[in-house]
Structure formats: C-alpha cells, structure tokens
Scaffold this active site. Structure first.
Site, short mmCIF file in Angstrom:
data_model
loop_
_atom_site.label_atom_id
_atom_site.label_comp_id
_atom_site.label_asym_id
_atom_site.label_seq_id
_atom_site.Cartn_x
_atom_site.Cartn_y
_atom_site.Cartn_z
N GLU A 1 0.82 -1.21 0.00
CA GLU A 1 0.00 0.00 0.00
C GLU A 1 0.86 1.26 0.00
O GLU A 1 0.51 2.26 -0.64
CB GLU A 1 -0.95 0.00 1.20
CG GLU A 1 -2.09 -0.99 1.08
CD GLU A 1 -3.03 -0.68 -0.07
OE1 GLU A 1 -3.05 0.47 -0.55
OE2 GLU A 1 -3.76 -1.58 -0.50
N TYR B 1 -6.29 6.39 4.74
CA TYR B 1 -6.54 5.36 3.73
C TYR B 1 -5.70 4.11 4.01
O TYR B 1 -6.23 2.98 4.01
CB TYR B 1 -6.23 5.86 2.31
CG TYR B 1 -6.08 4.69 1.38
CD1 TYR B 1 -7.19 3.97 0.97
CD2 TYR B 1 -4.81 4.24 0.98
CE1 TYR B 1 -7.06 2.85 0.17
CE2 TYR B 1 -4.68 3.13 0.18
CZ TYR B 1 -5.80 2.42 -0.22
OH TYR B 1 -5.67 1.30 -0.99
N ASP C 1 -9.54 4.98 -1.77
CA ASP C 1 -8.46 5.52 -2.61
C ASP C 1 -9.08 6.16 -3.84
O ASP C 1 -10.30 6.35 -3.93
CB ASP C 1 -7.48 4.41 -2.98
CG ASP C 1 -8.08 3.37 -3.92
OD1 ASP C 1 -9.32 3.38 -4.14
OD2 ASP C 1 -7.32 2.53 -4.44
#
Length: 375
Positions: free
Chosen positions: A38, A121, A139
């Site tokens: 990520e 996020y 996202d």
C-alpha cells in the site's frame, strides 16, 4: 445509494473472485505485505510496483530487517519508484513496530494511524485487508466508483467529498457485517471496489459498463452520464526548472554529490547540476571553480523529468578531469565531503541510489541494468 444490500454486494464479490489480478502481495496472509504494497502503490501504478515489491521483500523479509536496513541500501531498493520519503517512513515505521508493538502491525485503525507514513486510507486498507476489520479504504479508484454509482457531481479532490464517501461506505460496511452477514468478507469487498475502479470503472475514458457487475445499481450509468464523472478541479501547471547536469569523469570514476537531507530527493546522490542552460565555457568555469582541471568536454543529449509539481528540463555535458584522485583520498572524500562531491567507481555507484531523473545518463554509461520491457 447503490449497493444497499448484501445481495448487491454479492454480485461485486463474485465478480472479484472471478476477475481479480494475481499480485505478489495479494492473499499472502501476511499483514506486512499489505502495508508495504500500500505504501508503494501511493502515487504509483500497480504494474510498476510488482517487481519492486518482490525485490524489496526478498531483500527485507521481516520488520527487523527493514528497521536495521542502511539508508543507502533502502534507497537503492526504492530507486525508480519516486517519492522517497515513503521508503524512509517504512523504515521509521518498522523501528516503531519493534519498539512499541512487538514487531507486529496493530489491528486497530486508530493505532495504525499513529505510525509513520500511515494515513487514514492506508490504515483502513491494512485493517480491512489484513485483519477483516469493517472499515473503509477510500483511494482514488473507490472515489471514482462511488462518484459514478451515486452520480455525484462534486469535486472528488475536495476533502469534504472524500470524507462524505468514507462515512457512507462505513455505514454500508456496518450494515453488511452486522445486519446482513456477520461473516461478511470485508477484505474482499474493499479490494473488489478498488479492483472495479482499476479494471472496469476506469479513469480517462469511457468505463466498461457492459462488463460491470453492478451497472444496474449505478446512477450515472442509468442517467447516461458515466463519462462525465467524476469531476475534479484542473491541476495547477507544474513549475519548469532549467538545469545543466555535469557528468564529471576521473578516468573510469564518476563525480557525484549527495543532496541535502531535506527537500526534494532528500539524501540521494546525483550528478551535480547548475541552474540555467549553460554554455561550454560556463561549464568549464564551473568545473574549475570546484578545484578540478577539465581536459575535454562533450555535449550530451538534453532530457527532461517530470515530478508532481516541477519539471526539470536538463542539458548535459560530460567533462573528463585531469589527475585522478588516489583511492585513499577518494575514500576520505566520500566520508567527509559527500555533499560537495566525491569520485566513485562503477561498482560503488551501483550500490548508491540515484533518482530516476538521471535515468538517461545511467543508461548511457551502462550504470544500471536495462529496464524490462512490458509485454
């Protein structure tokens, strides 16, 4: 709002299981893989990340290995991905995990957000994908999907709009988990939304509505306005900086310098650069000012590099330098004067991270392996 029931969510989950991409960090069962991937995927395409992820995890397979990794090796592993603060934050985060969390990523999103480099996020992605916690992970793909699902004409770059979508998705997850199905696969659902945005509800063109499993639930599709959404304010034009880059060679060694510890490309090594488009005479004067004696000069092809807010337009010169430094003095120079400039061999240069802004020069002198061509 679309996707208001478990039956509608099942359509998306079924599509995901049939169509999800095989990615090196997906379904490994390791929360660290979710975390690293990520962070790498921030501002970076999936296809560009895959090889970097494999290389990074092969070299640094544990939190302890990341925490102890020397900065030069860390940046070299990251070289070409850009946004190098991300790599430094991964190391800082690993050190905090070892010190405060027993070397493991916490489950609680609130605890995750306390860690270096992990924002709302990323915390949601780790908690939901790694631990199946019913929290959203919103996202750019999810913003685009929900903008079309709800026919929202607001600017999706506005924080208030993102917050509103996040809250609505949180409400939906609570409903799916605690009302419809207590064993609801949050990890797959959140990834399915992201995958839908990446493969079907695509940006910069017409979405593939005929292949979308939830097209019937999409307000924008029903209204025929899916190509008009999402809305986002135009980006500000990038600032252009004109630079002259010097490839100074001492025999077979190259002269490089380390950038300041803060700011753009902080702490990385680079070929020295000067502001403006300099003439040969101005370049030779600049070389002499460094206490070096130029022997000959060669003009190199110009090139450019685009950062998020800046463009570098670069001319370049190769300058051969007289009187090579001894290996001993070069070693002292490296330790003491890296910011001013040091001579390094090809082998030494291979171990140092240089920004991808200089890729044309690295390729010209075969200082990096050629990039793999995508099929």
């Amino acid at each position: 709002m679309a996707l208001q029931s478990g039956a509608e969510a099942e359509l998306l989950l079924h599509w995901y299981q049939e169509n999800k991409r095989s990615l090196p960090w997906r379904d490994t069962g390791n929360p660290e893989d979710v975390w690293i991937s990520e962070i790498m995927l921030q501002q970076t395409r999936v296809e560009a990340v895959k090889d970097y992820f494999v290389r990074f995890r092969t070299a640094l397979p544990t939190v302890a290995a990341i925490a102890a990794c020397p900065d030069e090796q860390l940046l070299r592993l990251w070289e070409g991905l850009g946004y190098y603060t991300r790599a430094r934050n991964i190391k800082k985060c690993a050190q905090v995990l070892l010190r405060d969390y027993g070397g493991e990523l916490p489950v609680d999103p609130l605890e995750l957000k306390k860690l270096p480099g992990i924002g709302p996020y990323t915390a949601g992605a780790i908690a939901s994908i790694a631990y199946n916690v019913p929290v959203p992970a919103v996202d750019g793909n999810v913003l685009r999907v929900f903008s079309r699902l709800t026919a929202c004409a607001d600017d999706i770059m506005e924080p208030a709009v993102k917050q509103a979508f996040t809250e609505r998705l949180q409400d939906l997850l609570w409903q799916l988990v605690y009302t419809d199905r207590k064993t609801f696969p949050v990890a797959d659902f959140n990834q399915a939304l992201m995958e839908l945005g990446a493969l079907i509800c695509i940006p910069n063109g017409a979405p593939n509505c005929e292949r979308c499993p939830i097209a019937a639930q999409c307000d924008a599709h029903c209204l025929g306005i899916e190509t008009e959404l999402p809305h986002r304010a135009p980006k500000k034009p990038r600032r252009v900086e004109v630079r002259t880059v010097l490839v100074l060679r001492d025999g077979e060694r190259f002269y490089i310098q380390q950038r300041p510890s803060k700011g753009l490309l902080a702490g990385m090594y680079e070929f020295p650069g000067l502001p403006g488009a300099l003439s040969e005479e101005e370049v030779l004067q600049a070389v002499n000012a460094r206490g070096l004696t130029p022997l000959r000069i060669l003009s190199l092809p110009a090139f450019q590099h685009v950062f998020t807010h800046i463009e570098w337009h670069m001319s370049a010169f190769e300058v051969q330098i007289a009187e090579p430094l001894s290996a001993a003095s070069a070693h002292r120079n490296r330790k003491e004067n890296a910011r001013e400039g040091i001579f390094v061999t090809r082998t030494e240069l291979e171990k140092l991270a240089l920004p991808s802004a200089f890729r044309p020069l690295l390729a010209r002198y075969a200082l990096r392996p050629p990039r793999k061509k995508k099929n």
